[in-house]
Motif scaffolding. Structure first.
Motif, PDB file in Angstrom:
ATOM      1  N   LEU A   1       3.505   5.850  -5.613  1.00 26.99           N
ATOM      2  CA  LEU A   1       3.217   5.941  -7.046  1.00 26.99           C
ATOM      3  C   LEU A   1       2.217   7.049  -7.306  1.00 26.99           C
ATOM      4  O   LEU A   1       2.387   7.846  -8.216  1.00 26.99           O
ATOM      5  CB  LEU A   1       2.627   4.621  -7.557  1.00 26.99           C
ATOM      6  CG  LEU A   1       3.554   3.442  -7.742  1.00 26.99           C
ATOM      7  CD1 LEU A   1       2.831   2.335  -8.485  1.00 26.99           C
ATOM      8  CD2 LEU A   1       4.765   3.861  -8.530  1.00 26.99           C
ATOM      9  N   ARG A   2       1.166   7.063  -6.488  1.00 25.32           N
ATOM     10  CA  ARG A   2       0.117   8.020  -6.769  1.00 25.32           C
ATOM     11  C   ARG A   2       0.560   9.449  -6.453  1.00 25.32           C
ATOM     12  O   ARG A   2       0.397  10.350  -7.258  1.00 25.32           O
ATOM     13  CB  ARG A   2      -1.131   7.694  -5.950  1.00 25.32           C
ATOM     14  CG  ARG A   2      -2.306   8.552  -6.338  1.00 25.32           C
ATOM     15  CD  ARG A   2      -3.470   8.342  -5.422  1.00 25.32           C
ATOM     16  NE  ARG A   2      -3.163   8.784  -4.084  1.00 25.32           N
ATOM     17  CZ  ARG A   2      -3.904   8.490  -3.024  1.00 25.32           C
ATOM     18  NH1 ARG A   2      -4.945   7.725  -3.152  1.00 25.32           N
ATOM     19  NH2 ARG A   2      -3.584   8.931  -1.834  1.00 25.32           N
TER      20      ARG A   2
ATOM     21  N   GLY B   1       2.157   1.856  -3.441  1.00 29.37           N
ATOM     22  CA  GLY B   1       1.064   2.409  -4.241  1.00 29.37           C
ATOM     23  C   GLY B   1       0.863   3.881  -3.964  1.00 29.37           C
ATOM     24  O   GLY B   1       0.673   4.687  -4.884  1.00 29.37           O
ATOM     25  N   ASN B   2       0.948   4.263  -2.693  1.00 30.09           N
ATOM     26  CA  ASN B   2       0.767   5.667  -2.355  1.00 30.09           C
ATOM     27  C   ASN B   2       1.867   6.537  -2.930  1.00 30.09           C
ATOM     28  O   ASN B   2       1.624   7.648  -3.388  1.00 30.09           O
ATOM     29  CB  ASN B   2       0.719   5.842  -0.831  1.00 30.09           C
ATOM     30  CG  ASN B   2      -0.705   5.646  -0.331  1.00 30.09           C
ATOM     31  OD1 ASN B   2      -1.644   6.132  -0.932  1.00 30.09           O
ATOM     32  ND2 ASN B   2      -0.849   4.901   0.756  1.00 30.09           N
TER      33      ASN B   2
ATOM     34  N   VAL C   1       0.843  -1.198   0.000  1.00 23.52           N
ATOM     35  CA  VAL C   1       0.000   0.000   0.000  1.00 23.52           C
ATOM     36  C   VAL C   1       0.882   1.254   0.000  1.00 23.52           C
ATOM     37  O   VAL C   1       0.588   2.236  -0.684  1.00 23.52           O
ATOM     38  CB  VAL C   1      -0.955  -0.012   1.209  1.00 23.52           C
ATOM     39  CG1 VAL C   1      -1.707   1.290   1.306  1.00 23.52           C
ATOM     40  CG2 VAL C   1      -1.933  -1.177   1.071  1.00 23.52           C
TER      41      VAL C   1
ATOM     42  N   ALA D   1       5.219   9.805  -7.865  1.00 22.10           N
ATOM     43  CA  ALA D   1       5.650   9.452  -9.213  1.00 22.10           C
ATOM     44  C   ALA D   1       4.652   9.914 -10.266  1.00 22.10           C
ATOM     45  O   ALA D   1       5.024  10.522 -11.262  1.00 22.10           O
ATOM     46  CB  ALA D   1       5.871   7.951  -9.303  1.00 22.10           C
ATOM     47  N   GLU D   2       3.368   9.638 -10.017  1.00 19.49           N
ATOM     48  CA  GLU D   2       2.382   9.997 -11.024  1.00 19.49           C
ATOM     49  C   GLU D   2       2.225  11.509 -11.102  1.00 19.49           C
ATOM     50  O   GLU D   2       2.347  12.102 -12.164  1.00 19.49           O
ATOM     51  CB  GLU D   2       1.029   9.390 -10.646  1.00 19.49           C
ATOM     52  CG  GLU D   2       0.909   7.947 -10.981  1.00 19.49           C
ATOM     53  CD  GLU D   2       0.610   7.716 -12.446  1.00 19.49           C
ATOM     54  OE1 GLU D   2      -0.376   8.273 -12.946  1.00 19.49           O
ATOM     55  OE2 GLU D   2       1.370   6.990 -13.088  1.00 19.49           O
TER      56      GLU D   2
ATOM     57  N   LEU E   1       5.884  12.493 -13.277  1.00 21.55           N
ATOM     58  CA  LEU E   1       5.467  12.262 -14.657  1.00 21.55           C
ATOM     59  C   LEU E   1       4.558  13.363 -15.172  1.00 21.55           C
ATOM     60  O   LEU E   1       4.658  13.795 -16.305  1.00 21.55           O
ATOM     61  CB  LEU E   1       4.728  10.924 -14.766  1.00 21.55           C
ATOM     62  CG  LEU E   1       5.585   9.691 -14.657  1.00 21.55           C
ATOM     63  CD1 LEU E   1       4.738   8.467 -14.907  1.00 21.55           C
ATOM     64  CD2 LEU E   1       6.722   9.742 -15.647  1.00 21.55           C
ATOM     65  N   ASP E   2       3.655  13.786 -14.313  1.00 20.91           N
ATOM     66  CA  ASP E   2       2.636  14.711 -14.765  1.00 20.91           C
ATOM     67  C   ASP E   2       3.102  16.147 -14.741  1.00 20.91           C
ATOM     68  O   ASP E   2       2.667  16.962 -15.537  1.00 20.91           O
ATOM     69  CB  ASP E   2       1.393  14.560 -13.873  1.00 20.91           C
ATOM     70  CG  ASP E   2       0.192  14.182 -14.697  1.00 20.91           C
ATOM     71  OD1 ASP E   2       0.419  13.740 -15.830  1.00 20.91           O
ATOM     72  OD2 ASP E   2      -0.922  14.338 -14.210  1.00 20.91           O
TER      73      ASP E   2
ATOM     74  N   SER F   1       4.609  17.432 -18.039  1.00 16.33           N
ATOM     75  CA  SER F   1       3.659  17.541 -19.141  1.00 16.33           C
ATOM     76  C   SER F   1       2.599  18.591 -18.847  1.00 16.33           C
ATOM     77  O   SER F   1       2.076  19.211 -19.759  1.00 16.33           O
ATOM     78  CB  SER F   1       3.007  16.189 -19.400  1.00 16.33           C
ATOM     79  OG  SER F   1       2.257  15.812 -18.287  1.00 16.33           O
ATOM     80  N   ARG F   2       2.303  18.791 -17.559  1.00 15.88           N
ATOM     81  CA  ARG F   2       1.320  19.823 -17.232  1.00 15.88           C
ATOM     82  C   ARG F   2       1.820  21.185 -17.652  1.00 15.88           C
ATOM     83  O   ARG F   2       1.056  22.023 -18.128  1.00 15.88           O
ATOM     84  CB  ARG F   2       0.988  19.805 -15.743  1.00 15.88           C
ATOM     85  CG  ARG F   2      -0.418  19.302 -15.460  1.00 15.88           C
ATOM     86  CD  ARG F   2      -0.927  19.758 -14.123  1.00 15.88           C
ATOM     87  NE  ARG F   2       0.033  19.536 -13.046  1.00 15.88           N
ATOM     88  CZ  ARG F   2       0.000  18.475 -12.232  1.00 15.88           C
ATOM     89  NH1 ARG F   2      -0.916  17.570 -12.369  1.00 15.88           N
ATOM     90  NH2 ARG F   2       0.890  18.343 -11.282  1.00 15.88           N
TER      91      ARG F   2
END
Lengths: 526, 664
Positions: free
Chosen positions: B607-608, B604-605, B601, B611-612, B616-617, B620-621
């Motif tokens: 990642l959210r 996953g956190n 978990v 990383a995401e 990564l975002d 591009s944002r």
């Protein structure tokens, strides 16, 4: 002119028809749209079933069925000879997608019965989208392909931007920018490929027969790069965004989450498949050596896709976002299948059947993922339309109030996590069987994604639907209208049929791929 | 030879579909009738098949039918075929026979539950999936049945889905089982890679001939002993998960959240026996991979001892039995590891009789006490539940392996196989396993009779029993007492005939069910020998020594239980020290939570959140914002709407296309 022309352009015609309906007759918009999309569905099903019954076979890229070829643009600009044909055709790779597009668009229209905001324009956009996607799958000319590829963008952009959720504009722009940047690189790749293969013919048949002869290197940044790899990378850019491949996947969760239900269904169901289709048809079919040389790396990206998507799914609070990340994860299986099919092409007859299984699985996964994820989005949509929230933890025990809905939702989840006898299993199984022989390490990591999928989907079911009923939701009602029930019921039947008797899909898909892979192998051996 | 296997599968499937789709509108009698008769007919088919098979000569007892081609992709062809041989015949008899008795029992047990139709449709599904698992003729459809069993157990463990603990247990069972499926899938991929087929017959032929003749399709690399060991171990991972062995046992005790007939079904006829069956079915692979067999033995022995120690301190009546199942399955794996594949299957059959009965008896007690499962709140029930008591004793004696009850013969066959293997091998591990087997026999005697004495002897320690049905109580958590003030057990009564009759049949089987495996005249061993080989056995003095040693161990265990719990009322003090350690199940659940669940978990956190979003975002944002702003600026220069331009472009393009199509 061929049935395919009708399948491609009839939706656009219906779209314009819907736009012409006077506003005072607005209540016939939905029935007309439903009838129109049903006609297209019947036509696309006829393309598929008719051939299946006739036993004519589905051919391959050199022998497409329903083929028409009409010269269209013929221009010479300097030394550059520019030839675009209006060429449509279909084979075992594209026909399942054409049928899926017809089916999901019809269900999307039915599932949009609750939409009232500018309904004429909404339905018209769905139809234009259908035409764009049909065109992508039916084109047999590379320039025509990229034209349709761009056509699809506009309606999708508007559908998200106008009918989406709260952050719809952000999501729509993000979708547009990512896709455009990717597809412009792909366009450059297409021109490059066109020039490299003679510059006179953009037909699929031409690329398929000469594309694999491309060899050599190019100077790049002081070093050199293999020409097939460069071509692959250029062409793949647009497809990678669409599939989506980590790390250019971040547009997807936003777009899926913000889009209205029916649009999410189409986005996940068919638009992602355009990327996968391009990867197989164009990258693998036309520059096989490029894919072959990067196959192990592609496999690594596939495993990252699977695990990253699963990991991110696990911590989502929004149901739709969770399913969106699950899509990222499950499209990784397609990527893995393609990588496995390209890897070790020189392995001879021993590996042939594994490569074929992997590619068949990847193609099947395109179809099954479309059906399963489509169903999941419809199921979320039903809950959302009633409760106006999708936050997992805010619910609790609503299975008590919505037994039919939650039963169907749970079935879709089980299909998604690859339960045998449901569609997802067949595709995953074929991919893994094949890829284990050629890319074992990547496969083991990817298979572990199955465990994680079971974890997060059941966790969601448990938190949102089972357990004691949260009395706040005691007023929720079950699925009871046709518009809610029909999409779910249709898709679960298809999921079952494919899961129990996948032969009618596999028999269509495999022959087309077989040709592709044998060509690849024979050329490699020379 | 008669082959009714398709009907054995088809009838429960039909029952599942009919009751599942239309059960909501049916009366309870109809639902119970359909579900039970589906299984009864399937059982009769299995019996007919079995006798038809007995009428054949040994060489002709195997029959493989292909029903349809499932997938044919190039040279990869997988058929849906059913194999009828000695092993599947025995398994089908157990699955449908014991399954049928549990169905009948459920009519009584679930009588007042709202989800009656759901329950029976799931039960039929469970039997179907298990029958598919044992009747498939290739590993792929074994996997299909395997996962189907996992699904059915998920649905049934979580049957009372409004109880959070039931839903959590269901999910835990499913996820742990998927870990097992992971192993099975990898094994299948390896099998396919090296043998180019998944059919049992062709794989086993390939193994037997691998040093003799090359197969028609040469494998990419030769089938070495290491490959077979890897395949065997991966298969065993699946078996460990399904049969709840260390370290994947954590789901089994929690699975007690399901209704008691489900526990009986999971523990006796279906589900946990699947792992034992898998190892037996893959006997040629395991035999060719002796190192894997040692692992099977060690895991089996460790699980058997581990579970028996925990069972000694549990206070929940069903949890004692759950750990006992894990322990007995450990025996079966030890027997198989020692080369006695048929002894494992033999113990599987006797265990099915007495464990189903034990759960039914426990269910009768729970039913009578209005949902109470805590042994500390029971006692003195012997006079109130006389039939249940005596049947509990009969099945308890069978579990404790006392002469001449069913468990005695099968456990002895296993111990003899281990002893014999220990003699033949230099590896000391077999002697250790034999010692573990004897020690566990003593522990089994102890915990079984600790349970019986605590529940049935002494005086009642609980509160007044309300006059409510078990299902209502189970759903609501408690009921309202309206019994007599003077007698807290006024509402306690023996269960009805629908429950007692299946119990009586199983009681008879618990007593006589082992006579088909009397040492050196083992009918079941001879019957299975063509498929599973001849089990190693002891002779002469050693035979008697082993027999009496295990019997003595069990009697000692029972004796200690008698001293501690039988002769005087035992007071249950709060657990501490070793008992606490055992009661907390060696803290393995807590360990898993800390080592596996929390980190996943956390990843996953990360990642959210990082990383995401950020990595990564973020980039591009920035691009998107710039482009977006530019576009908005451009749009302001125009007077119309983007969509109108889009439409115009679209219409234009379409017209151009049409023009060129019509006038080429």
């Amino acid at each position: 002119m061929g049935l395919l022309t009708f399948v491609v352009f009839l939706p656009a015609l219906f779209g314009m028809l819907v736009l012409l309906i006077p506003n005072r007759w607005a209540n016939i918009v939905k029935p007309i749209a439903a009838a129109g999309s049903f006609i297209v569905l019947v036509l696309s099903a006829w393309l598929y079933i008719g051939l299946l019954i006739n036993g004519q076979g589905f051919g391959d890229v050199q022998h497409p069925t329903w083929f028409i070829n009409v010269p269209w643009i013929n221009a010479t600009i300097g030394t550059f000879h520019f030839q675009i044909n209006y060429a449509l055709g279909a084979d075992g790779l594209s026909l399942p997608m054409i049928f899926l597009n017809g089916l999901l668009t019809f269900l999307a229209v039915i599932g949009s019965w609750h939409v009232d905001k500018r309904i004429k324009f909404y339905m018209a956009m769905l139809f234009f989208l259908e035409t764009g996607v049909m065109g992508v799958f039916a084109s047999f000319d590379l320039f025509l392909f990229i034209l349709f590829w761009e056509v699809e963008l506009i309606p999708m952009f508007l559908l998200i931007g106008i009918w989406g959720g709260q952050r719809r504009e952000y999501a729509a722009w993000k979708f547009l920018i990512y896709t455009l940047v990717g597809s412009s690189i792909t366009l450059a790749g297409i021109f490059f490929l066109y020039v490299q293969t003679g510059g006179t013919d953009a037909s699929y048949q031409h690329f398929a027969s000469v594309g694999s002869q491309i060899t050599g290197t190019l100077p790049l940044f002081g070093g050199t790069i293999s020409l097939p790899i460069l071509l692959f990378l250029l062409l793949f850019a647009g497809f990678a965004v669409k599939i989506p491949v980590w790390p250019v996947h971040t547009w997807l969760p936003d777009a899926h989450t913000e889009a209205p239900t029916a649009v999410s269904v189409l986005l996940a169901g068919v638009l992602l498949k355009m990327g996968a289709y391009g990867l197989i048809r164009i990258c693998l079919g036309f520059v096989p050596h490029g894919v072959e040389q990067v196959a192990p790396v592609l496999g690594i990206f596939a495993a990252i896709n699977v695990l990253w998507g699963a990991g991110a799914s696990m911590v989502q609070k929004d149901m739709k976002k969770m399913i969106a990340y699950a899509s990222v994860s499950h499209m990784g299986y397609v990527l893995l299948g393609v990588a496995a099919a390209a890897a070790a092409a020189a392995g001879g007859a021993n590996l042939m059947q594994f490569r074929e299984a992997a590619l068949t699985g990847a193609t099947l996964q395109m179809f099954t993922h479309g059906a399963i994820t489509g169903m999941l989005f419809f199921a979320v949509g039903v809950v959302y339309e009633k409760a106006h929230t999708r936050e997992i933890d805010i619910f609790g025990g609503i299975a008590d109030r919505m037994p039919r809905e939650i039963t169907l939702y749970s079935m879709a989840c089980f299909a998604s996590l690859g339960l045998p006898a449901l569609a997802g299993f067949v595709a995953e199984y074929l991919v893994f069987t094949g890829s284990f022989a050629t890319l074992p390490v990547q496969t083991i990591f990817a298979v572990f994604g199955v465990v994680l999928t079971a974890g997060y989907l059941l966790w969601m079911l448990r938190r949102a639907f089972y357990g004691p009923l949260n009395m706040r939701w005691s007023w929720l009602t079950d699925v009871n209208s046709v518009a809610e029930f029909l999409p779910l019921a249709t898709l679960i039947i298809i999921i079952f049929v494919v899961g129990v008797y996948p032969k009618f899909l596999v028999d269509v898909i495999t022959p087309s791929l077989h040709q592709m892979l044998t060509t690849m192998q024979s050329l490699t051996l020379h | 030879m008669l082959n009714l296997t398709p009907y054995i599968l088809g009838l429960p499937l039909l029952g599942f579909l009919v009751v599942g789709l239309f059960g909501k509108r049916m009366s309870k009698a109809v639902i119970g009738g359909i579900a039970c008769s589906a299984i009864l007919l399937a059982f009769l088919c299995a019996v007919a098949d079995f006798f038809s098979m007995l009428g054949q000569s040994v060489a002709n007892r195997s029959n493989d039918v292909t029903l349809f081609h499932w997938v044919a992709s190039g040279t990869l062809t997988i058929n849906f075929g059913l194999l009828s041989d000695q092993l599947s015949a025995v398994m089908l008899l157990i699955v449908t026979g014991v399954g049928f008795l549990i169905h009948v029992y459920s009519i009584g047990y679930m009588g007042d539950d709202e989800g009656y139709w759901r329950f029976f449709s799931f039960l039929n599904l469970f039997v179907f999936a298990m029958a598919l698992l044992v009747a498939a003729d290739n590993f792929l459809f074994l996997l299909v049945g395997w996962a189907g069993v996992g699904l059915a157990s998920f649905l049934l463990i979580g049957f009372w889905y409004t109880r959070p603990s039931a839903v959590a247990a269901a999910r835990k069972a499913f996820v742990v089982n998927v870990i097992g499926d992971f192993g099975l899938m990898l094994a299948i991929f390896m099998l396919f890679k090296f043998f180019h087929t998944l059919d049992y017959s062709r794989i086993f032929l390939g193994i037997s001939q691998r040093n003799v003749a090359p197969s028609p399709l040469p494998p990419p690399s030769p089938i070495t002993g290491d490959v077979l060991t890897a395949i065997a171990l991966l298969l065993f991972v699946a078996a460990v998960a399904k049969s709840a062995q260390l370290p994947l046992h954590v789901w089994l005790p929690d699975a007690m959240e399901g209704p008691t007939p489900v526990s009986a079904l999971i523990h006796a006829a279906t589900m946990v026996t699947a792992g034992v069956y898998l190892v037996a079915r893959a006997a040629p692979i395991f035999t060719a991979a002796p190192n894997a067999l040692v692992v099977v033995g060690i895991i089996g022995g460790a699980s058997s001892l581990f579970a028996a120690t925990i069972a000694c301190v549990q206070t929940d009546i069903k949890r004692v039995l759950a750990y006992s199942t894990m322990s007995q399955l450990g025996y079966m794996f030890m027997g198989e590891a020692a080369g006695g594949f048929s002894t494992g299957i033999f113990h599987l059959t006797t265990h099915a009789y007495f464990k189903a009965l034990l759960f039914m008896c426990a269910g009768a007690v729970i039913h009578a006490l209005g949902g109470e499962q805590d042994m500390r709140k029971m006692g003195g029930l012997r006079s109130r539940l006389p039939y249940t008591f005596w049947m509990f004793v009969a099945s308890g004696l069978a579990l404790a392996a006392i002469f001449p009850f069913a468990g005695f013969w099968s456990k002895d066959a296993i111990l003899a196989a281990i002893f014999s293997t220990a003699q033949a091998h230099t590896n000391p591990v077999w002697w250790i396993l034999y010692a573990v087997g004897i020690l566990t026999a003593a522990l089994t005697g102890f915990y079984t009779f600790r349970l019986i004495f605590t529940v049935f002897l002494g005086s009642y320690r609980g509160t007044e029993v309300p006059a409510h049905g078990v299902a209502a109580v189970a759903r609501n958590g408690n009921g309202n007492g309206n019994g007599s003030r003077n007698d807290p057990l006024a509402n306690v009564h023996e269960v009805g005939a629908a429950m007692l009759i299946p119990m009586a049949i199983l009681a008879v089987l618990s007593i006589i069910g082992g006579f088909d495996g009397i040492p050196r005249h083992s009918a079941i061993g001879d019957f299975l020998a063509p498929v599973l080989g001849v089990s190693p056995d002891l002779s002469g003095g050693l035979f008697w020594f082993s027999l009496l040693l295990s019997l003595a161990a069990a009697l000692i265990g029972i004796g200690i239980a008698w001293v501690r719990y039988g002769v005087r009322q035992h007071t249950f003090a709060p657990a501490r020290g070793l008992v606490k350690f055992l009661e907390r199940r060696y803290y393995i659940d807590d360990l898993y939570n800390a080592v596996i669940v929390v980190p996943i978990v956390a990843v996953g956190n990360v990642l959210r959140n990082f990383a995401e979003d950020a990595a990564l975002d973020g980039g591009s944002r920035g691009v998107a914002r710039t482009v977006g702003a530019t576009s908005r600026g451009l749009r302001r220069l125009q007077t119309g709407y983007v969509r109108n331009y889009a439409l115009a472009i679209f219409v234009g393009a379409a017209l151009i296309v049409l023009f060129y199509v019509i006038h080429p």
